[in-house]
Design an enzyme around this catalytic site. Structure first.
Site, PDB file in Angstrom:
ATOM      1  N   GLU A 114       0.844  -1.171  -0.087  1.00 40.18           N
ATOM      2  CA  GLU A 114       0.062  -0.010   0.078  1.00 40.18           C
ATOM      3  C   GLU A 114       0.971   1.296   0.070  1.00 40.18           C
ATOM      4  OE1 GLU A 114      -2.848  -1.123  -0.799  1.00 40.18           O
ATOM      5  OE2 GLU A 114      -3.467  -2.649   0.602  1.00 40.18           O
ATOM      6  N   HIS A 142       1.963   1.423  -3.562  1.00 43.21           N
ATOM      7  CA  HIS A 142       0.978   2.121  -4.307  1.00 43.21           C
ATOM      8  C   HIS A 142       0.519   3.414  -4.331  1.00 43.21           C
ATOM      9  CE1 HIS A 142      -0.962  -2.116  -4.660  1.00 43.21           C
ATOM     10  NE2 HIS A 142       0.254  -2.198  -5.220  1.00 43.21           N
TER      11      HIS A 142
HETATM   12 FE   LIG Z   1      -3.008  -1.145  -2.897  1.00 43.85          FE
END
Ligand SMILES: [Fe+2]
Lengths: 189, 78
Positions: free
Chosen positions: A165, A168
């Site tokens: 995450e 990202h």
């Molecule tokens: Fe993600």
């Protein structure tokens, strides 16, 4: 078109018999900031975002399905050998009544998945900012689950997902920078 | 968390007000993550990389983006 690799993106190992963890993990399965919401959000936004960042949305949206698969594996492993009594103790008796051990797209509180969790505004900056926020929310959710879990092997996989995450969010932030760039104007320093 | 290759920290703290009328004992310091992606900006080229087999485990190829998370409240309790 997609190609499927019959393996998980990162190994999932569960070392304690603790179905309560499944109750938390379902948030990342069918919750507002979960992996299903992420995958659907990005793959849908692809069509109306400038060409330069379409590939990024495809890549990340696809990876989110790989994460969804990891979460599903965790939930399955945590619940498959649990007795109805143990599920009751873990607070997932209501789930059991409705679904037995089947997975279902709902959040930790049992609210079913809804398309209103995701947005597509059509404005590239608005959409990318939503994506950045979604990544930070998913990162936070993983932190809260790690805080509640004392299963070292499960936490290892959850840390991997949390790190993804972070990456990202970084890439979505770069996408904003790409779209902000004043490429028609000569830069004078 | 002091695992940063630069000058930033990946965890910040704050205090919440605690009144004498609050029934629970104060939790004390509160924590929140400020991971490296908040500081990096557009990633510059040619940064240091993890070995591929390590990167697959860590979840990123880039040490500059790596942030190991630990329950900050757990750490305090020990
Ligand atoms: Fe993600």
């Amino acid at each position: 078109m997609w190609k499927y690799e019959k393996k998980l993106q990162y190994p999932v190992k569960v070392s304690t018999c603790n179905p309560t963890l499944a109750k938390y993990l379902i948030e990342q399965y069918g919750g507002a900031d979960g992996e299903l919401a992420a995958a659907l959000r990005y793959l849908n936004q692809r069509y109306t975002i400038p060409d330069k960042v379409v590939g990024l949305l495809t890549d990340i949206g696809t990876e989110e399905f790989a994460h969804l698969e990891m979460i599903a594996t965790m939930i399955y492993k945590l619940t498959k050998d649990a007795t109805p009594e143990q599920l009751k103790e873990a607070g997932i008796d209501a789930h059991y009544v409705n679904h037995d051990k089947a997975l279902f797209y709902h959040n930790a509180a049992g609210a079913p998945f809804t398309a209103t969790y995701i947005q597509a505004k059509g404005d590239p900056i608005a959409d990318l900012y939503e994506d950045i926020a979604a990544e930070e929310k998913a990162r936070a959710t993983y932190q809260w689950i790690i805080d509640l879990s004392d299963d070292p092997d499960l936490n290892d996989s959850l840390r991997f997902l949390r790190e993804r995450e972070v990456v990202h969010s970084q890439r979505f932030r770069e996408a904003v920078e790409i779209l902000k760039e004043e490429r028609d104007r000569k830069k004078i320093f | 968390m002091e695992n940063s290759p630069n000058t930033y920290t990946w965890m910040k703290t704050y205090q919440t007000y605690h009144s004498v009328y609050d029934p629970c004992p104060p939790l004390g310091t509160r924590y929140y993550s400020t991971p490296p992606n908040l500081y990096l900006g557009f990633q510059p080229p040619n940064l240091e990389q993890f070995q591929p087999n390590k990167a697959l485990k860590k979840g990123t190829l880039w040490p500059i983006l790596y942030d190991y998370y630990e329950n900050p409240y757990e750490k305090k309790r020990r």
